[in-house]
Design an enzyme around this catalytic site. Structure first.
Site, PDB file in Angstrom:
ATOM      1  N   SER A 143      15.798  79.757  41.106  1.00 22.07           N
ATOM      2  CA  SER A 143      15.734  80.175  42.056  1.00 22.07           C
ATOM      3  C   SER A 143      16.977  78.642  43.069  1.00 22.07           C
ATOM      4  O   SER A 143      16.487  77.721  43.016  1.00 22.07           O
ATOM      5  CB  SER A 143      14.520  79.796  43.293  1.00 22.07           C
ATOM      6  OG  SER A 143      13.730  80.785  42.902  1.00 22.07           O
ATOM      7  N   SER A 163       2.214  85.328  38.507  1.00 23.25           N
ATOM      8  CA  SER A 163       1.711  86.086  39.178  1.00 23.25           C
ATOM      9  C   SER A 163      -0.418  86.147  39.336  1.00 23.25           C
ATOM     10  O   SER A 163       0.019  85.398  38.845  1.00 23.25           O
ATOM     11  CB  SER A 163       2.211  87.248  38.302  1.00 23.25           C
ATOM     12  OG  SER A 163       1.509  87.247  36.760  1.00 23.25           O
ATOM     13  N   GLN A 222      13.693  74.803  39.792  1.00 22.72           N
ATOM     14  CA  GLN A 222      12.687  74.726  39.130  1.00 22.72           C
ATOM     15  C   GLN A 222      13.298  75.103  37.901  1.00 22.72           C
ATOM     16  O   GLN A 222      13.245  76.405  37.616  1.00 22.72           O
ATOM     17  CB  GLN A 222      11.578  75.428  39.345  1.00 22.72           C
ATOM     18  CG  GLN A 222      10.682  75.101  38.637  1.00 22.72           C
ATOM     19  CD  GLN A 222       9.755  75.816  40.042  1.00 22.72           C
ATOM     20  OE1 GLN A 222       9.824  76.984  40.070  1.00 22.72           O
ATOM     21  NE2 GLN A 222       8.278  76.263  38.910  1.00 22.72           N
ATOM     22  N   GLY A 223      13.597  74.714  36.611  1.00 20.94           N
ATOM     23  CA  GLY A 223      13.592  75.014  35.127  1.00 20.94           C
ATOM     24  C   GLY A 223      12.387  75.366  34.562  1.00 20.94           C
ATOM     25  O   GLY A 223      11.694  74.397  33.792  1.00 20.94           O
ATOM     26  N   TYR A 224      11.578  76.232  34.650  1.00 21.31           N
ATOM     27  CA  TYR A 224      10.028  76.452  34.471  1.00 21.31           C
ATOM     28  C   TYR A 224      10.801  77.985  33.297  1.00 21.31           C
ATOM     29  O   TYR A 224      10.663  77.847  31.931  1.00 21.31           O
ATOM     30  CB  TYR A 224       8.809  77.081  34.868  1.00 21.31           C
ATOM     31  CG  TYR A 224       8.909  75.778  35.198  1.00 21.31           C
ATOM     32  CD1 TYR A 224       9.352  73.988  35.620  1.00 21.31           C
ATOM     33  CD2 TYR A 224       7.161  75.330  35.972  1.00 21.31           C
ATOM     34  CE1 TYR A 224       8.500  72.786  35.926  1.00 21.31           C
ATOM     35  CE2 TYR A 224       6.951  74.222  35.995  1.00 21.31           C
ATOM     36  CZ  TYR A 224       7.376  73.562  36.357  1.00 21.31           C
ATOM     37  OH  TYR A 224       6.797  72.298  36.778  1.00 21.31           O
ATOM     38  N   SER A 225      10.803  79.223  33.529  1.00 18.99           N
ATOM     39  CA  SER A 225      10.432  80.276  33.205  1.00 18.99           C
ATOM     40  C   SER A 225      11.790  80.637  32.142  1.00 18.99           C
ATOM     41  O   SER A 225      13.344  79.940  32.510  1.00 18.99           O
ATOM     42  CB  SER A 225      10.668  81.018  33.821  1.00 18.99           C
ATOM     43  OG  SER A 225       9.665  81.551  34.962  1.00 18.99           O
ATOM     44  N   GLU A 278      -1.907  88.193  38.462  1.00 23.47           N
ATOM     45  CA  GLU A 278      -2.750  88.745  37.455  1.00 23.47           C
ATOM     46  C   GLU A 278      -3.513  86.762  36.133  1.00 23.47           C
ATOM     47  O   GLU A 278      -4.283  86.857  36.178  1.00 23.47           O
ATOM     48  CB  GLU A 278      -2.516  89.585  36.353  1.00 23.47           C
ATOM     49  CG  GLU A 278      -2.383  90.793  37.011  1.00 23.47           C
ATOM     50  CD  GLU A 278      -0.892  90.916  37.665  1.00 23.47           C
ATOM     51  OE1 GLU A 278      -0.504  90.581  37.714  1.00 23.47           O
ATOM     52  OE2 GLU A 278      -1.154  92.151  38.448  1.00 23.47           O
ATOM     53  N   GLU A 329       3.258  74.034  44.541  1.00 25.07           N
ATOM     54  CA  GLU A 329       3.994  74.995  44.162  1.00 25.07           C
ATOM     55  C   GLU A 329       3.244  75.726  45.026  1.00 25.07           C
ATOM     56  O   GLU A 329       3.479  77.059  46.252  1.00 25.07           O
ATOM     57  CB  GLU A 329       5.188  75.699  43.391  1.00 25.07           C
ATOM     58  CG  GLU A 329       5.610  76.978  43.805  1.00 25.07           C
ATOM     59  CD  GLU A 329       6.226  77.601  42.557  1.00 25.07           C
ATOM     60  OE1 GLU A 329       6.014  76.507  40.748  1.00 25.07           O
ATOM     61  OE2 GLU A 329       7.055  78.514  42.814  1.00 25.07           O
TER      62      GLU A 329
HETATM   63  C1  LIG Z   1      11.909  85.864  43.346  1.00 28.44           C
HETATM   64  C2  LIG Z   1      11.434  85.007  42.186  1.00 28.44           C
HETATM   65  C3  LIG Z   1      11.414  83.716  42.017  1.00 28.44           C
HETATM   66  C4  LIG Z   1      11.249  82.564  41.219  1.00 28.44           C
HETATM   67  N1  LIG Z   1      12.079  81.346  40.447  1.00 28.44           N
HETATM   68  C5  LIG Z   1      12.305  80.356  39.842  1.00 28.44           C
HETATM   69  C6  LIG Z   1      12.513  79.685  39.872  1.00 28.44           C
HETATM   70  O1  LIG Z   1      13.474  78.545  41.068  1.00 28.44           O
HETATM   71  N2  LIG Z   1      11.934  78.538  38.550  1.00 28.44           N
HETATM   72  C7  LIG Z   1      11.440  79.159  37.135  1.00 28.44           C
HETATM   73  O2  LIG Z   1      10.962  78.922  36.492  1.00 28.44           O
HETATM   74  N3  LIG Z   1      11.350  80.683  37.711  1.00 28.44           N
HETATM   75  C8  LIG Z   1      11.711  81.065  38.676  1.00 28.44           C
HETATM   76  N4  LIG Z   1      10.497  82.841  39.141  1.00 28.44           N
HETATM   77  C9  LIG Z   1       9.998  83.440  38.008  1.00 28.44           C
HETATM   78  C10 LIG Z   1       8.014  83.888  37.775  1.00 28.44           C
HETATM   79  O3  LIG Z   1       7.790  81.649  37.587  1.00 28.44           O
HETATM   80  C11 LIG Z   1       8.214  84.617  36.690  1.00 28.44           C
HETATM   81  O4  LIG Z   1       8.593  85.677  36.835  1.00 28.44           O
HETATM   82  C12 LIG Z   1       6.676  84.638  36.614  1.00 28.44           C
HETATM   83  O5  LIG Z   1       5.378  83.674  35.948  1.00 28.44           O
HETATM   84  C13 LIG Z   1       6.430  85.663  35.644  1.00 28.44           C
HETATM   85  O6  LIG Z   1       6.855  85.932  34.204  1.00 28.44           O
HETATM   86  P1  LIG Z   1       7.570  87.250  34.211  1.00 28.44           P
HETATM   87  O7  LIG Z   1       8.697  87.427  35.062  1.00 28.44           O
HETATM   88  O8  LIG Z   1       8.135  86.423  32.506  1.00 28.44           O
HETATM   89  O9  LIG Z   1       6.668  87.711  33.603  1.00 28.44           O
HETATM   90  P2  LIG Z   1       5.778  87.963  32.267  1.00 28.44           P
HETATM   91  O10 LIG Z   1       5.221  87.240  32.100  1.00 28.44           O
HETATM   92  O11 LIG Z   1       6.507  89.115  31.030  1.00 28.44           O
HETATM   93  O12 LIG Z   1       4.269  89.395  32.950  1.00 28.44           O
HETATM   94  C14 LIG Z   1       4.799  90.218  33.037  1.00 28.44           C
HETATM   95  C15 LIG Z   1       3.910  91.309  33.303  1.00 28.44           C
HETATM   96  O13 LIG Z   1       2.644  90.994  32.679  1.00 28.44           O
HETATM   97  C16 LIG Z   1       1.342  90.662  33.813  1.00 28.44           C
HETATM   98  N5  LIG Z   1       0.558  89.476  32.363  1.00 28.44           N
HETATM   99  C17 LIG Z   1       0.995  89.186  31.807  1.00 28.44           C
HETATM  100  N6  LIG Z   1       0.732  87.268  30.945  1.00 28.44           N
HETATM  101  C18 LIG Z   1      -0.798  87.918  30.948  1.00 28.44           C
HETATM  102  C19 LIG Z   1      -1.942  88.151  31.305  1.00 28.44           C
HETATM  103  N7  LIG Z   1      -2.474  86.815  30.587  1.00 28.44           N
HETATM  104  N8  LIG Z   1      -2.837  87.973  31.520  1.00 28.44           N
HETATM  105  C20 LIG Z   1      -3.120  89.820  32.475  1.00 28.44           C
HETATM  106  N9  LIG Z   1      -1.279  90.020  33.583  1.00 28.44           N
HETATM  107  C21 LIG Z   1      -0.222  89.803  32.636  1.00 28.44           C
HETATM  108  C22 LIG Z   1       2.044  89.308  34.596  1.00 28.44           C
HETATM  109  O14 LIG Z   1       1.127  90.180  35.113  1.00 28.44           O
HETATM  110  C23 LIG Z   1       2.748  90.649  35.549  1.00 28.44           C
HETATM  111  O15 LIG Z   1       2.916  91.348  35.859  1.00 28.44           O
HETATM  112  C24 LIG Z   1      10.778  83.203  39.637  1.00 28.44           C
HETATM  113  C25 LIG Z   1      10.457  84.425  39.739  1.00 28.44           C
HETATM  114  C26 LIG Z   1      10.646  85.539  41.393  1.00 28.44           C
HETATM  115  C27 LIG Z   1       9.891  86.298  40.923  1.00 28.44           C
END
Ligand SMILES: Cc1cc2nc3c(=O)[nH]c(=O)nc-3n(C[C@H](O)[C@H](O)[C@H](O)COP(=O)(O)OP(=O)(O)OC[C@H]3O[C@@H](n4cnc5c(N)ncnc54)[C@H](O)[C@@H]3O)c2cc1C
Length: 403
Positions: A171, A384, A136-139, A386, A253
């Protein structure tokens, strides 16, 4: 539409049950009984043994790993009732479903809804046979919770796109054959400038760098795209429709993460049985520590209620045309419960539940510690907690203006 008489339904279900039993007797190797569904993991069929391969091929050929998907694309073409019979009969002999991964969990259902005929015929059958690993190429480094901020850009070059940018937390990126990605095709509109496309992981210009996690494993990667050529036929839906398609995929998902996923997998191991092994019991066989007993009972009641509710909610959503925003509620609650369960296991085992390595710890003890640490990620990936709260407030409870 005329409904089938109940006796006919019963007779055809009985016949199907016999067919499944015969299939298991002919194809399921007893030595795999009780083993986990490792092949549905991120590395897919990377390390499978010849026996595991044969089992995957037998199930894949019938489409029984994706039982309700359409037959013309390699699925089983079965009813929900028949799918439950497969689940039930497989469980009775300790057989796992060898078809899985992101293709089954999220990409396949999304492509069935938004892909064109050629894309479905090309990509769905290999998913049903468990041959292709998708990632999955999202983040991106600056696009996680605020996913629509993504900057990976695809320039239109006539018959193909030229893609440049960086994804992160991919992942299984190091094992994947293909990636479903959301990329920017227009910088003038945050949401409408996003498109959904399929990228070959072995295309020139794709580079992956594994990231090590707290649990000691490296199941995910940074992924870099440098002048990667993506044929136009790999665009799913219309250019600019990627946000709609991408959000739909996230609903699949989230439903999978919670509804039938991690927590359901854990429930095979009874907490009460584990506690009886590690903690003092009285003459009646019950735990002497009443506080712990209460905590375990309370947890089992809440988690079993949740799993039943999740099952019902998923069925209801499907009956109304697919997954829905309820997936955010399921993800929030299901991942929290799974974390609670890991904490309880540690409390039950005491110091024996905190081993990292060494002969004094059993395999299950070491595995559960890693599971406890990995479980911390479950309230982050797939969006997350949140972010789920925001979605629930906006789209389920209607507390904020829609955007
Ligand atoms: C084990 C694992 C596997 C993953 N696999 C994939 C994958 O295969 N493909 C992919 O694309 N991504 C993947 N991800 C990424 C995952 O989707 C992101 O980590 C997630 O969406 C959070 O983004 P971030 O890490 O950039 O945190 P941030 O967006 O920087 O958030 C940091 C903190 O701030 C809080 N926050 C941010 N914005 C808000 C808001 N508006 N209101 C309240 N709180 C807020 C969040 O809840 C979090 O606690 C994976 C992550 C993990 C941990």
């Amino acid at each position: 539409m005329p409904t089938q008489p109940e006796s006919d339904v019963q007779a055809s279900e009985d016949a199907f049950r016999t067919e499944v039993r015969q299939f298991l007797a002919a194809h399921f190797p007893a030595e795999l009984s009780g083993t986990g569904n490792m092949l549905a993991g991120l590395d897919g069929p990377t390390n499978e043994t010849p026996v595991q391969k044969k089992w995957r091929e037998a199930v894949g050929e019938r489409g029984w790993g994706t039982p309700t998907w359409p037959k013309e694309y390699g699925g089983g073409g079965l009813t929900k009732g028949q799918a439950r019979i497969i689940e039930h009969e497989f469980a009775k002999v300790g057989a796992y479903n060898p078809i899985g991964g992101m293709g089954v969990m999220m990409f396949g259902p999304t492509l069935l809804e938004y892909g064109d005929e050629k894309q479905k015929l090309e990509h769905i059958p290999p998913i049903c046979r468990g041959e292709i690993r998708w990632c999955q190429g999202y983040s991106e480094p600056n696009a996680g919770s605020d996913l629509a901020n993504l900057q990976t850009f695809a320039v239109d070059k006539g018959d193909h796109y030229l893609v440049n940018g960086q994804k992160t937390w991919t992942s299984g990126g190091q094992w994947a054959d293909k990636c479903f990605a959301i990329v920017r095709t227009d910088r003038s509109d945050k949401h409408k400038g996003i498109s959904f496309m399929l990228i070959d992981m072995d295309a020139p210009g794709v580079e992956v760098r594994p990231i090590t996690m707290i649990s000691g494993t490296s199941p995910f990667c940074e992924t870099f795209f440098t002048d990667v050529k993506v044929p136009k036929e790999n665009l799913v839906g219309r250019e600019g429709q990627g946000w709609t398609i991408g959000k739909r995929l996230l609903q699949h998902e989230r439903t999978n993460i919670s509804g039938g996923g991690r927590l359901a997998g854990m429930m095979g191991q009874s907490l009460a049985d584990v506690a009886k092994k590690y903690c003092e019991t009285g003459g009646d066989g019950a735990l002497v520590n009443k506080v712990l007993r209460d905590k375990i009972a309370d947890f089992e009641i809440r988690s079993n209620s949740f799993l039943l509710t999740a099952r019902r909610a998923v069925e209801e959503s499907k009956a109304q045309g697919g997954v829905s925003e309820i997936s955010s509620v399921l993800k929030k609650v299901g991942t929290k419960l799974a974390q609670e369960r890991s904490e309880l296991l540690i409390e039950i085992r005491g110091l024996q539940g905190l081993g990292w390595e060494g002969d004094e710890f059993g395999d299950d003890e070491l595995e559960d510690v890693r599971g406890w640490l990995f479980g911390k990620a479950a309230t982050i990936y797939g969006g997350s907690t949140e972010v789920q709260n925001n979605i629930i407030a906006k789209r389920v409870l209607g507390m904020l203006d829609h955007q």
